[in-house]
Design an enzyme around this catalytic site. Structure first.
Site, PDB file in Angstrom:
ATOM      1  N   THR A  14      51.273  86.664   6.461  1.00 48.22           N
ATOM      2  CA  THR A  14      51.506  85.771   5.315  1.00 48.22           C
ATOM      3  C   THR A  14      50.252  84.974   4.975  1.00 48.22           C
ATOM      4  OG1 THR A  14      53.773  85.560   6.074  1.00 48.22           O
ATOM      5  CG2 THR A  14      53.024  83.925   4.480  1.00 48.22           C
ATOM      6  N   VAL A  15      49.678  84.318   5.968  1.00 54.88           N
ATOM      7  CA  VAL A  15      48.559  83.412   5.694  1.00 54.88           C
ATOM      8  C   VAL A  15      47.262  84.193   5.479  1.00 54.88           C
ATOM      9  CG1 VAL A  15      47.309  81.383   6.503  1.00 54.88           C
ATOM     10  CG2 VAL A  15      49.710  81.670   7.121  1.00 54.88           C
ATOM     11  N   LYS A 107      48.816  75.881  15.245  1.00 58.09           N
ATOM     12  CA  LYS A 107      49.133  74.594  15.883  1.00 58.09           C
ATOM     13  C   LYS A 107      49.535  74.760  17.339  1.00 58.09           C
ATOM     14  CE  LYS A 107      52.907  76.156  13.493  1.00 58.09           C
ATOM     15  NZ  LYS A 107      53.118  76.709  12.198  1.00 58.09           N
ATOM     16  N   GLU A 131      43.031  72.513   9.226  1.00 56.48           N
ATOM     17  CA  GLU A 131      43.855  71.818   8.225  1.00 56.48           C
ATOM     18  C   GLU A 131      45.233  72.450   8.070  1.00 56.48           C
ATOM     19  OE1 GLU A 131      42.964  68.849   6.109  1.00 56.48           O
ATOM     20  OE2 GLU A 131      45.102  69.126   6.424  1.00 56.48           O
ATOM     21  N   GLU A 192      60.776  80.961  12.798  1.00 58.86           N
ATOM     22  CA  GLU A 192      59.703  81.536  13.609  1.00 58.86           C
ATOM     23  C   GLU A 192      60.299  82.664  14.447  1.00 58.86           C
ATOM     24  OE1 GLU A 192      56.443  80.293  13.970  1.00 58.86           O
ATOM     25  OE2 GLU A 192      56.641  78.551  12.688  1.00 58.86           O
ATOM     26  N   ASP A 203      57.731  73.299  17.302  1.00 56.79           N
ATOM     27  CA  ASP A 203      56.694  73.490  16.281  1.00 56.79           C
ATOM     28  C   ASP A 203      56.265  72.130  15.694  1.00 56.79           C
ATOM     29  OD1 ASP A 203      55.367  75.065  13.934  1.00 56.79           O
ATOM     30  OD2 ASP A 203      56.804  73.747  12.941  1.00 56.79           O
ATOM     31  N   LYS A 207      52.608  69.912  16.010  1.00 54.71           N
ATOM     32  CA  LYS A 207      51.876  69.297  14.894  1.00 54.71           C
ATOM     33  C   LYS A 207      51.653  67.807  15.155  1.00 54.71           C
ATOM     34  CE  LYS A 207      53.873  72.715  11.739  1.00 54.71           C
ATOM     35  NZ  LYS A 207      55.056  73.051  10.934  1.00 54.71           N
ATOM     36  N   GLY A 304      54.241  78.697   3.779  1.00 57.96           N
ATOM     37  CA  GLY A 304      54.187  79.694   2.708  1.00 57.96           C
ATOM     38  C   GLY A 304      52.767  80.155   2.458  1.00 57.96           C
TER      39      GLY A 304
HETATM   40  P1  NAP Z   1      52.379  86.635  10.465  1.00 60.03           P
HETATM   41  O1  NAP Z   1      52.809  86.835   9.053  1.00 60.03           O
HETATM   42  O2  NAP Z   1      53.286  86.987  11.560  1.00 60.03           O
HETATM   43  O3  NAP Z   1      51.003  87.426  10.650  1.00 60.03           O
HETATM   44  C1  NAP Z   1      50.358  87.530  11.886  1.00 60.03           C
HETATM   45  C2  NAP Z   1      49.199  88.513  11.733  1.00 60.03           C
HETATM   46  O4  NAP Z   1      48.495  88.564  12.952  1.00 60.03           O
HETATM   47  C3  NAP Z   1      49.651  89.930  11.405  1.00 60.03           C
HETATM   48  O5  NAP Z   1      48.799  90.473  10.446  1.00 60.03           O
HETATM   49  C4  NAP Z   1      49.491  90.672  12.725  1.00 60.03           C
HETATM   50  O6  NAP Z   1      49.166  92.035  12.584  1.00 60.03           O
HETATM   51  C5  NAP Z   1      48.315  89.919  13.315  1.00 60.03           C
HETATM   52  N1  NAP Z   1      48.296  90.006  14.772  1.00 60.03           N
HETATM   53  C6  NAP Z   1      49.240  89.603  15.643  1.00 60.03           C
HETATM   54  N2  NAP Z   1      48.841  89.904  16.893  1.00 60.03           N
HETATM   55  C7  NAP Z   1      47.640  90.509  16.789  1.00 60.03           C
HETATM   56  C8  NAP Z   1      46.730  91.058  17.715  1.00 60.03           C
HETATM   57  N3  NAP Z   1      47.010  91.067  19.020  1.00 60.03           N
HETATM   58  N4  NAP Z   1      45.585  91.601  17.255  1.00 60.03           N
HETATM   59  C9  NAP Z   1      45.304  91.610  15.943  1.00 60.03           C
HETATM   60  N5  NAP Z   1      46.139  91.102  15.009  1.00 60.03           N
HETATM   61  C10 NAP Z   1      47.278  90.566  15.440  1.00 60.03           C
HETATM   62  O7  NAP Z   1      51.931  85.110  10.716  1.00 60.03           O
HETATM   63  P2  NAP Z   1      51.593  84.022   9.629  1.00 60.03           P
HETATM   64  O8  NAP Z   1      52.853  83.448   9.111  1.00 60.03           O
HETATM   65  O9  NAP Z   1      50.588  84.534   8.688  1.00 60.03           O
HETATM   66  O10 NAP Z   1      50.960  82.870  10.563  1.00 60.03           O
HETATM   67  C11 NAP Z   1      49.638  82.951  11.015  1.00 60.03           C
HETATM   68  C12 NAP Z   1      49.277  81.621  11.659  1.00 60.03           C
HETATM   69  O11 NAP Z   1      49.399  80.588  10.701  1.00 60.03           O
HETATM   70  C13 NAP Z   1      50.161  81.199  12.838  1.00 60.03           C
HETATM   71  O12 NAP Z   1      49.400  80.498  13.774  1.00 60.03           O
HETATM   72  C14 NAP Z   1      51.161  80.267  12.180  1.00 60.03           C
HETATM   73  O13 NAP Z   1      51.737  79.328  13.075  1.00 60.03           O
HETATM   74  C15 NAP Z   1      50.273  79.562  11.188  1.00 60.03           C
HETATM   75  N6  NAP Z   1      50.983  78.973  10.056  1.00 60.03           N
HETATM   76  C16 NAP Z   1      51.782  79.752   9.282  1.00 60.03           C
HETATM   77  C17 NAP Z   1      52.430  79.189   8.197  1.00 60.03           C
HETATM   78  C18 NAP Z   1      53.292  80.001   7.290  1.00 60.03           C
HETATM   79  O14 NAP Z   1      53.832  79.453   6.328  1.00 60.03           O
HETATM   80  N7  NAP Z   1      53.459  81.297   7.534  1.00 60.03           N
HETATM   81  C19 NAP Z   1      52.254  77.821   7.923  1.00 60.03           C
HETATM   82  C20 NAP Z   1      51.407  77.075   8.719  1.00 60.03           C
HETATM   83  C21 NAP Z   1      50.764  77.650   9.793  1.00 60.03           C
HETATM   84  P3  NAP Z   1      50.159  93.087  11.889  1.00 60.03           P
HETATM   85  O15 NAP Z   1      50.325  92.635  10.471  1.00 60.03           O
HETATM   86  O16 NAP Z   1      49.428  94.379  11.966  1.00 60.03           O
HETATM   87  O17 NAP Z   1      51.408  93.045  12.685  1.00 60.03           O
HETATM   88  N1  HSE Z   2      58.188  77.169  10.926  1.00 63.02           N
HETATM   89  C1  HSE Z   2      57.370  76.231  10.238  1.00 63.02           C
HETATM   90  C2  HSE Z   2      58.268  75.367   9.348  1.00 63.02           C
HETATM   91  C3  HSE Z   2      56.321  76.972   9.425  1.00 63.02           C
HETATM   92  O1  HSE Z   2      59.459  75.671   9.187  1.00 63.02           O
HETATM   93  O2  HSE Z   2      57.796  74.366   8.836  1.00 63.02           O
HETATM   94  C4  HSE Z   2      55.134  76.135   9.076  1.00 63.02           C
HETATM   95  O3  HSE Z   2      54.445  75.679  10.177  1.00 63.02           O
END
Ligand code: NAP
Ligand code: HSE
Length: 428
Positions: A14-15, A107, A131, A192, A203, A207, A304
């Site tokens: 996603t990110v 985080k 950030e 999550e 989580d 933070k 998001g």
């Molecule tokens: P996600 O959608 O699950 O994506 C994770 C990515 O990491 C995927 O592309 C996955 O590969 C890759 N990955 C996982 N293990 C790996 C490994 N061993 N080697 C190489 N690549 C690997 O996660 P996300 O939601 O984008 O979140 C990413 C980070 O941002 C996390 O730390 C999360 O806590 C933080 N965050 C997310 C949000 C949010 O809204 N989503 C908000 C704030 C912070 P594949 O695609 O090939 O499986």
């Molecule tokens: N699981 C988290 C939430 C995603 O619901 O706020 C963002 O860190």
């Protein structure tokens, strides 16, 4: 024009995809704002063949994120994989060891290893910026580290998990129970991978520990955050709170007290009319109180693709502009060890319990509370159609330790049915 700034991005979920899109779509804007070209050199994810709705053919592919982190042709390692240890931690350490700056949204990793990573970064004259790790699109890290750097911070509090806020506000708005809304969140993809990270307050606790470190010049100490999730909140609590002019929120509070740094993440009753009381759905809000500025209220999307990628980009742009700030706003060796605060700032508490419907039952409960110096502000019995009677008690401001002893003693009486639900009332 300076040299291009070369990025290696590990994690294309996603990110990660959101960040790639911004870097591809806003080339001119980013160059104007930084005076440099921002280039993606290489990327990494688990599955090289997945369709990610963005073109990746211009970038080198690394299946190993550690190898990506060590490449000579990257200046910044952008860690967007997640996970508190494993590949994210290994690759981050490898990047820092190679003298690369790191931008991360992780985080969990920083809550567990933030101090160690900040120390390594300083030894290598590298940066860690994060950030996006707290409150998604809200620029709260930069607000604390930069905008409010001239303040002595007295308190930081906020709603920092959108999923929990969605569940609690939907319980209020629709009258549906926790279990139904938990299932809905799973269907909507809000949870999550381990849902306890959300509903168990973990989580949001991660933070809070990061905000505390910056606000109070302390080493990140997630283990010292007193954590409580929302799983035990019933519709009854939402309704009773509403009746008394409150909303229930998963609220994080960090404040320096005479006993030390207090950090807690727990459901709290907050006044309905307060900004946090009015926070709806999946949004986040952080309130910061400083001696010069007074109170700052920051609100917005906490998760998001767009909001989180926006925050990641703010760190990349900061580095591109040549701004170099210590991880937690001051050198790592000046951050103090805090440890858990031995007591919690006194507050009024909401207690919901079920009593055997027998003469003297209420009196026994009142006596047990009185023996520990817990004074009752309001008490009522309601909805009484079964063998046990639901009772609601609101205490005057009380010491949490005294209340806990009273609750233990209440269990020793023969009038209690089940375990009382206790929720702090946070006046703001
Ligand atoms: P996600 O959608 O699950 O994506 C994770 C990515 O990491 C995927 O592309 C996955 O590969 C890759 N990955 C996982 N293990 C790996 C490994 N061993 N080697 C190489 N690549 C690997 O996660 P996300 O939601 O984008 O979140 C990413 C980070 O941002 C996390 O730390 C999360 O806590 C933080 N965050 C997310 C949000 C949010 O809204 N989503 C908000 C704030 C912070 P594949 O695609 O090939 O499986
Ligand atoms: N699981 C988290 C939430 C995603 O619901 O706020 C963002 O860190």
């Amino acid at each position: 024009m300076s040299q291009p700034l070369r990025l290696g991005i590990a994690g294309l979920g996603t990110v990660g995809v959101g960040v790639v899109k911004i870097l591809r779509n806003k080339v001119d804007l980013l160059r104007q704002r930084t005076g440099r070209k921002l280039l993606i050199t290489a990327v990494s994810a688990r599955d090289a063949y997945k369709d990610r709705s963005v073109t990746l053919k211009d970038y080198a592919w690394e299946s190993d994120p550690v190898a990506l982190a060590q490449r000579d042709d990257i200046d910044i390692f952008v860690e967007l994989m997640g996970g508190h240890d494993g590949p994210a931690l290994n690759a981050t350490k490898a990047a820092l060891a190679a003298g690369k700056d790191v931008v991360t949204a992780n985080k969990a990793m920083l809550a567990h290893f933030g101090h160690e990573l900040a120390t390594i970064a300083e030894e290598k004259a590298a940066l860690i910026r994060f950030e996006a790790a707290v409150a998604g699109g809200i620029p709260v890290i930069k607000s604390l580290t930069e905008g409010l750097a001239g303040n002595q911070i007295s308190r930081v509090m906020g709603v920092m998990n959108g999923t929990c806020n969605y569940i609690l506000t939907q319980m209020q708005a629709t009258g549906r129970g926790y279990d139904a809304l938990f299932k809905e969140c799973a269907q909507l993809g809000y949870l999550e991978a381990d849902p306890m990270l959300d509903v168990g307050g973990i989580d949001a606790g991660h933070k809070l520990s990061l905000l505390s470190a910056i606000a109070f010049g302390a080493r990140v100490d997630f283990e010292s955050v007193a954590l409580e999730g929302i799983q035990h909140i019933a519709l009854e609590d939402i309704e009773q709170a509403d009746d008394m002019g409150y909303r229930i929120k998963l609220l994080g509070v960090a404040q320096m007290t005479s006993a030390g740094l207090e950090q807690r993440m727990s459901p709290c009753l907050v006044p309905k009319e307060s900004p946090i009381g009015q926070l709806e759905g999946g949004t986040n809000m952080v309130v910061i109180e400083g001696d010069e500025v007074g109170r700052i209220v920051l609100g917005g999307p906490g998760a998001g693709e767009g909001p989180t990628a926006s925050a990641v980009m703010s760190d990349i742009i900061e580095i591109a502009r040549g701004i170099r700030i210590s991880t937690f706003g001051q050198p790592a060796n000046t951050l103090v060890e805090s440890g858990p605060s031995p007591s919690v700032t006194p507050a009024p508490y909401y207690i919901r319990l079920r009593l055997q419907d027998q003469p003297g039952a209420l009196a026994k409960v009142a006596t047990v509370l009185g023996q520990e110096g817990v004074s009752i502000d309001r008490m009522r019995q309601y909805g009484h159609s079964e063998e046990t009677a639901p009772v609601l008690i609101v205490t005057h401001t009380t010491d949490r330790n005294a209340l806990d002893i009273a609750l233990q003693n209440m269990h020793k009486t023969d009038v209690l049915d089940g375990t009382p639900i206790t929720i702090r009332i946070e006046n703001m």
